[in-house]
Design a protein around this motif. Structure first.
Motif, PDB file in Angstrom:
ATOM      1  N   ALA A  40       0.831  -1.211   0.000  1.00 24.38           N
ATOM      2  CA  ALA A  40       0.000   0.000   0.000  1.00 24.38           C
ATOM      3  C   ALA A  40       0.863   1.258   0.000  1.00 24.38           C
ATOM      4  O   ALA A  40       0.541   2.244  -0.683  1.00 24.38           O
ATOM      5  CB  ALA A  40      -0.928  -0.011   1.204  1.00 24.38           C
ATOM      6  N   ILE A  41       1.950   1.242   0.758  1.00 26.48           N
ATOM      7  CA  ILE A  41       2.868   2.393   0.761  1.00 26.48           C
ATOM      8  C   ILE A  41       3.512   2.555  -0.612  1.00 26.48           C
ATOM      9  O   ILE A  41       3.670   3.680  -1.112  1.00 26.48           O
ATOM     10  CB  ILE A  41       3.936   2.232   1.868  1.00 26.48           C
ATOM     11  N   LYS A  42       3.859   1.433  -1.221  1.00 27.47           N
ATOM     12  CA  LYS A  42       4.416   1.496  -2.576  1.00 27.47           C
ATOM     13  C   LYS A  42       3.424   2.151  -3.532  1.00 27.47           C
ATOM     14  O   LYS A  42       3.787   3.028  -4.336  1.00 27.47           O
ATOM     15  CB  LYS A  42       4.760   0.085  -3.072  1.00 27.47           C
ATOM     16  N   GLU A  43       2.148   1.749  -3.449  1.00 26.72           N
ATOM     17  CA  GLU A  43       1.127   2.349  -4.315  1.00 26.72           C
ATOM     18  C   GLU A  43       1.002   3.843  -4.034  1.00 26.72           C
ATOM     19  O   GLU A  43       0.937   4.664  -4.957  1.00 26.72           O
ATOM     20  CB  GLU A  43      -0.220   1.658  -4.092  1.00 26.72           C
ATOM     21  N   TYR A  44       0.939   4.204  -2.771  1.00 34.13           N
ATOM     22  CA  TYR A  44       0.812   5.607  -2.377  1.00 34.13           C
ATOM     23  C   TYR A  44       1.932   6.442  -2.995  1.00 34.13           C
ATOM     24  O   TYR A  44       1.683   7.522  -3.548  1.00 34.13           O
ATOM     25  CB  TYR A  44       0.848   5.696  -0.851  1.00 34.13           C
ATOM     26  N   GLU A  45       3.139   5.949  -2.909  1.00 33.69           N
ATOM     27  CA  GLU A  45       4.292   6.741  -3.357  1.00 33.69           C
ATOM     28  C   GLU A  45       4.467   6.745  -4.871  1.00 33.69           C
ATOM     29  O   GLU A  45       4.801   7.771  -5.457  1.00 33.69           O
ATOM     30  CB  GLU A  45       5.565   6.215  -2.688  1.00 33.69           C
ATOM     31  N   THR A  46       4.242   5.603  -5.517  1.00 29.88           N
ATOM     32  CA  THR A  46       4.544   5.505  -6.953  1.00 29.88           C
ATOM     33  C   THR A  46       3.366   5.864  -7.847  1.00 29.88           C
ATOM     34  O   THR A  46       3.563   6.341  -8.969  1.00 29.88           O
ATOM     35  CB  THR A  46       5.034   4.088  -7.309  1.00 29.88           C
ATOM     36  N   VAL A  47       2.147   5.635  -7.382  1.00 30.76           N
ATOM     37  CA  VAL A  47       0.965   5.934  -8.197  1.00 30.76           C
ATOM     38  C   VAL A  47       0.456   7.341  -7.912  1.00 30.76           C
ATOM     39  O   VAL A  47       0.149   8.104  -8.835  1.00 30.76           O
ATOM     40  CB  VAL A  47      -0.157   4.897  -7.959  1.00 30.76           C
ATOM     41  N   TRP A  48       0.392   7.714  -6.634  1.00 32.95           N
ATOM     42  CA  TRP A  48      -0.278   8.953  -6.260  1.00 32.95           C
ATOM     43  C   TRP A  48       0.644  10.127  -5.991  1.00 32.95           C
ATOM     44  O   TRP A  48       0.245  11.277  -6.166  1.00 32.95           O
ATOM     45  CB  TRP A  48      -1.180   8.716  -5.045  1.00 32.95           C
ATOM     46  N   MET A  49       1.858   9.883  -5.573  1.00 40.45           N
ATOM     47  CA  MET A  49       2.713  10.980  -5.128  1.00 40.45           C
ATOM     48  C   MET A  49       3.849  11.290  -6.093  1.00 40.45           C
ATOM     49  O   MET A  49       4.826  11.960  -5.718  1.00 40.45           O
ATOM     50  CB  MET A  49       3.266  10.678  -3.730  1.00 40.45           C
ATOM     51  N   GLU A  50       3.729  10.842  -7.342  1.00 39.89           N
ATOM     52  CA  GLU A  50       4.720  11.191  -8.366  1.00 39.89           C
ATOM     53  C   GLU A  50       4.318  12.527  -8.988  1.00 39.89           C
ATOM     54  O   GLU A  50       3.289  12.654  -9.641  1.00 39.89           O
ATOM     55  CB  GLU A  50       4.795  10.117  -9.446  1.00 39.89           C
ATOM     56  N   LYS A  51       5.137  13.538  -8.781  1.00 41.81           N
ATOM     57  CA  LYS A  51       4.805  14.891  -9.219  1.00 41.81           C
ATOM     58  C   LYS A  51       4.728  14.958 -10.743  1.00 41.81           C
ATOM     59  O   LYS A  51       5.504  14.323 -11.452  1.00 41.81           O
ATOM     60  CB  LYS A  51       5.846  15.887  -8.706  1.00 41.81           C
ATOM     61  N   GLY A  52       3.787  15.759 -11.210  1.00 46.61           N
ATOM     62  CA  GLY A  52       3.608  15.916 -12.646  1.00 46.61           C
ATOM     63  C   GLY A  52       2.605  14.943 -13.230  1.00 46.61           C
ATOM     64  O   GLY A  52       2.171  15.095 -14.371  1.00 46.61           O
ATOM     65  N   LYS A  53       2.229  13.935 -12.472  1.00 50.52           N
ATOM     66  CA  LYS A  53       1.197  12.999 -12.926  1.00 50.52           C
ATOM     67  C   LYS A  53      -0.038  13.190 -12.043  1.00 50.52           C
ATOM     68  O   LYS A  53      -0.827  14.101 -12.248  1.00 50.52           O
ATOM     69  CB  LYS A  53       1.733  11.574 -12.913  1.00 50.52           C
ATOM     70  N   ARG A  54      -0.185  12.340 -11.021  1.00 49.72           N
ATOM     71  CA  ARG A  54      -1.393  12.465 -10.188  1.00 49.72           C
ATOM     72  C   ARG A  54      -1.198  13.408  -8.999  1.00 49.72           C
ATOM     73  O   ARG A  54      -2.149  13.668  -8.272  1.00 49.72           O
ATOM     74  CB  ARG A  54      -1.843  11.075  -9.749  1.00 49.72           C
ATOM     75  N   LEU A  55       0.013  13.892  -8.784  1.00 46.78           N
ATOM     76  CA  LEU A  55       0.279  14.907  -7.771  1.00 46.78           C
ATOM     77  C   LEU A  55       0.530  16.228  -8.484  1.00 46.78           C
ATOM     78  O   LEU A  55       1.394  16.323  -9.352  1.00 46.78           O
ATOM     79  CB  LEU A  55       1.498  14.522  -6.932  1.00 46.78           C
ATOM     80  N   THR A  56      -0.227  17.266  -8.103  1.00 46.99           N
ATOM     81  CA  THR A  56      -0.115  18.555  -8.789  1.00 46.99           C
ATOM     82  C   THR A  56       0.781  19.504  -7.994  1.00 46.99           C
ATOM     83  O   THR A  56       1.140  19.240  -6.849  1.00 46.99           O
ATOM     84  CB  THR A  56      -1.505  19.190  -9.009  1.00 46.99           C
ATOM     85  N   ASP A  57       1.118  20.625  -8.605  1.00 48.48           N
ATOM     86  CA  ASP A  57       2.084  21.551  -8.005  1.00 48.48           C
ATOM     87  C   ASP A  57       1.617  22.138  -6.675  1.00 48.48           C
ATOM     88  O   ASP A  57       2.441  22.541  -5.852  1.00 48.48           O
ATOM     89  CB  ASP A  57       2.386  22.697  -8.982  1.00 48.48           C
ATOM     90  N   ASN A  58       0.300  22.184  -6.449  1.00 51.24           N
ATOM     91  CA  ASN A  58      -0.183  22.772  -5.194  1.00 51.24           C
ATOM     92  C   ASN A  58      -0.194  21.783  -4.025  1.00 51.24           C
ATOM     93  O   ASN A  58      -0.614  22.118  -2.922  1.00 51.24           O
ATOM     94  CB  ASN A  58      -1.573  23.398  -5.377  1.00 51.24           C
ATOM     95  N   GLY A  59       0.281  20.552  -4.291  1.00 48.36           N
ATOM     96  CA  GLY A  59       0.380  19.562  -3.225  1.00 48.36           C
ATOM     97  C   GLY A  59      -0.820  18.656  -3.082  1.00 48.36           C
ATOM     98  O   GLY A  59      -0.805  17.720  -2.272  1.00 48.36           O
ATOM     99  N   LEU A  60      -1.883  18.916  -3.854  1.00 51.00           N
ATOM    100  CA  LEU A  60      -3.056  18.051  -3.852  1.00 51.00           C
ATOM    101  C   LEU A  60      -3.031  17.134  -5.068  1.00 51.00           C
ATOM    102  O   LEU A  60      -2.186  17.275  -5.959  1.00 51.00           O
ATOM    103  CB  LEU A  60      -4.337  18.889  -3.830  1.00 51.00           C
TER     104      LEU A  60
END
Length: 617
Positions: A274-294
């Protein structure tokens, strides 16, 4: 009381007398006498009314299948809510369970979405065991087995769009026998393991004592993250670049906390994934993580999604086709085959795929802007990940959890959650709506669209007491209808023309995940009486429709008219059956079981009497 009958003879007589429209069901629309006499051993039992007659029809079918020469009258006259719950527990979950192994492949490979001459199973590059297993089954099932490339690109996914193959899931070997870990499909034409459907299905499975099946659902999701890099929209080939709403931490937690003997090793392995998914799927900037931190939904892909029905994009494509002096069908074909390159359409389909990744396909809330939005529900779910990680690390791992060379502490996750809460209050709280709202980070404005998803912060525990009070007092009443919560407020659609097609996730339709999330959220903030009212409205609607339509338990409802007859794209799954429904629909089943489990005894009694919400609230 058991009565002996000539099952087939009574079955034929009942249909002849009561199934007037000959649709192989007894419903409120049949205009027969609605009164049938059962004679046995000198006794006569009179069965009257649509509900009891359809129960009789169902019990005759079950008796015939089981080789019985009797039926139990208690089943015919069973209380409505108790019967629906029992059918879900004893029949529907079994009807929806699949396995990706020799015993279960036929049920999956005959799916209508398989367009190639041979059925295709795609196997991850990293799962050689599965590749060899399916190759051995290839001749038996007329099967083509394809090993996916190590790097899956949008270009590769487009190249296999027309084949519609199934993606392998977890296999296990025990005493020399290989079997697939079972999973539950939504139902109807959805014959794969779908993303957020699975979380809500798991709620029902755990309530119905099916812990092993719920656990294997989590294990199959872990397999997807390990081998495909994400929890997929569904295990179908054209979903390889799309994930789904993130409920994995909730699934893990609820399954683990249901285990009589807490398996810490299982919990540790699943938290790592789950931590791997959180970091690699959701918290990769420029994809699903936007510049404002959401976060946002962002599904990669090229051109038209292949799973949509013919004509779905006609209105969108028409002006481009006219400009190119082509028919809409010809333009669609050439664009789909990339003989025509249209950057405007390419940009639109990034949003379109992202809508599908969100699970809300389709809604005017997200149309043509989805990938530009920090949506409320996604950020609430990720806040729930962060607080789940914090609490599980504290409770079960003595305040320290090591993964991939990094030590995660409760403080680490608390800081992440607090930062997200701050950003959600800054960007997503809309004082005009008195609710949370999606934020367009490109225009830097709220979209002013009151949706059921606006209430996910109550479920996740993000809202302050003051915010919750405003949401419940001013915003929530705009969504409450006869049969429960609508997908959005009618005022959110004020700009939509009367000639435009209804979107299935918008007003007047209501969906199980929204109901469950809002019920839970209200209870978190002490609004238990309102939660009871909303549970009752939803369960009354389900029960009313099941009583009037031969046990129908569908995918969604029109909550304004309290009917399963939904007029929007894609129709309504779970309504196409003969004599007896075998499956219901996955998350609708779960919503009924969850709601009934939480309803007060007094309201449960009113539900069995079919008392209208208008007479109670």
């Amino acid at each position: 009381m058991k009565i002996i009958l000539n099952i087939d003879k009574v079955f034929q007589e009942l249909l002849l007398q009561e199934d007037i429209d000959q649709d192989k069901r007894i419903t409120v629309e049949d205009k027969g006498p609605k009164k049938f006499h059962l004679a046995s051993n000198g006794q006569e039992i009179v069965v009257e009314g649509t509900y009891f007659l359809s129960n009789l029809l169902q019990e005759l079918i079950l008796a015939g299948e089981q080789g019985n020469d009797y039926i139990d009258t208690e089943m015919i006259f069973e209380k409505p809510a108790e019967r629906i719950s029992r059918m879900i527990r004893d029949y529907f979950w079994d009807g929806l369970t699949r396995t990706m192994d020799e015993k279960g492949l036929e049920n999956i490979l005959t799916d209508s979405k398989s367009k190639a001459e041979k059925a295709i199973v795609y196997v991850p590059f990293t799962d050689h065991f599965a590749f060899e297993y399916y190759k051995k089954l290839a001749s038996k099932f007329n099967l083509k087995v394809v090993q996916l490339p190590e790097k899956i690109t949008p270009e590769y996914v487009r190249s296999i769009n027309d084949e519609g193959g199934i993606l392998s899931l977890a296999l296990v070997e025990h005493n020399g026998e290989i079997s697939g870990l079972p999973f539950v499909v939504p139902g109807g034409r959805f014959n794969e393991m779908y993303g957020w459907d699975s979380y809500f299905e798991n709620i029902g499975l755990l309530l119905d004592g099916k812990l092993d099946l719920a656990k294997s659902m989590v294990d199959n999701f872990a397999y997807q993250i390990e081998h495909y890099g994400k929890i997929l929209n569904a295990n179908r080939s054209y979903y390889l670049t799309r994930t789904q709403p993130p409920f994995f931490s909730s699934m893990i937690r609820e399954v683990f906390e249901s285990m009589p003997d807490k398996d810490i090793n299982w919990l540790q392995s699943k938290l790592e994934i789950a931590i791997k998914e959180y970091e690699t799927v959701w918290m990769e900037k420029g994809k699903r993580l936007t510049d404002n931190g959401l976060n946002r939904y962002f599904a990669e892909g090229i051109g038209l999604p292949p799973e949509t029905e013919q004509g779905h994009y006609d209105d969108l494509l028409k002006p481009y086709a006219q400009a190119a002096n082509l028919s809409v069908a010809d333009y669609e074909k050439e664009y789909y085959q990339r003989k025509i390159i249209n950057k405007e359409l390419d940009a639109y389909f990034v949003h379109d795929r992202s809508v599908r990744e969100s699970g809300h396909d389709t809604s005017y809330r997200l149309e043509a802007i989805c990938a530009s939005l920090n949506v409320v529900e996604l950020n609430a779910m990720l806040y729930k990940y962060e607080t789940d990680f914090e609490e599980l690390t504290t409770k079960y791992f003595k305040g320290s959890f090591m993964y991939n060379g990094f030590t995660y502490t409760p403080e680490y996750w608390k800081e992440k959650a607090e930062k997200r809460k701050h950003l959600m209050n800054r960007f997503l709280w809309n004082e005009d709506l008195k609710c949370f709202d999606d934020y367009n980070f490109e225009t830097q404005k709220s979209i002013n669209f009151l949706s059921a998803t606006s209430f996910f912060p109550l479920w996740a525990g993000i809202a302050t007491e003051e915010q919750a009070e405003k949401m419940v007092r001013y915003a929530l009443p705009k969504l409450i209808c006869l049969g429960g919560i609508a997908g959005c407020a009618p005022e959110a659609l004020a700009h939509i023309g009367a000639e435009q097609m209804q979107r299935q996730w918008d007003y007047p339709n209501g969906w199980p995940p929204h109901q469950i999330i809002i019920w839970k959220g209200l209870c978190h903030y002490g609004y238990d009486d309102l939660a009871q009212e909303l549970i009752y409205r939803w369960l009354w609607m389900i029960t009313k429709n099941a009583c009037e339509y031969n046990g129908t338990v569908p995918e969604k409802y029109d909550v304004v008219s309290a009917s399963h007859k939904v007029f929007a794209e894609y129709g309504n799954q779970g309504t196409d059956f003969e004599y007896i429904t075998r499956e219901g629909f996955g998350w609708m089943n779960a919503s009924f079981q969850y709601g009934l489990n939480h309803l007060t005894p007094n309201l449960r009694g009113e539900l069995n009497k079919m008392t209208s919400p208008e007479d109670l609230f």
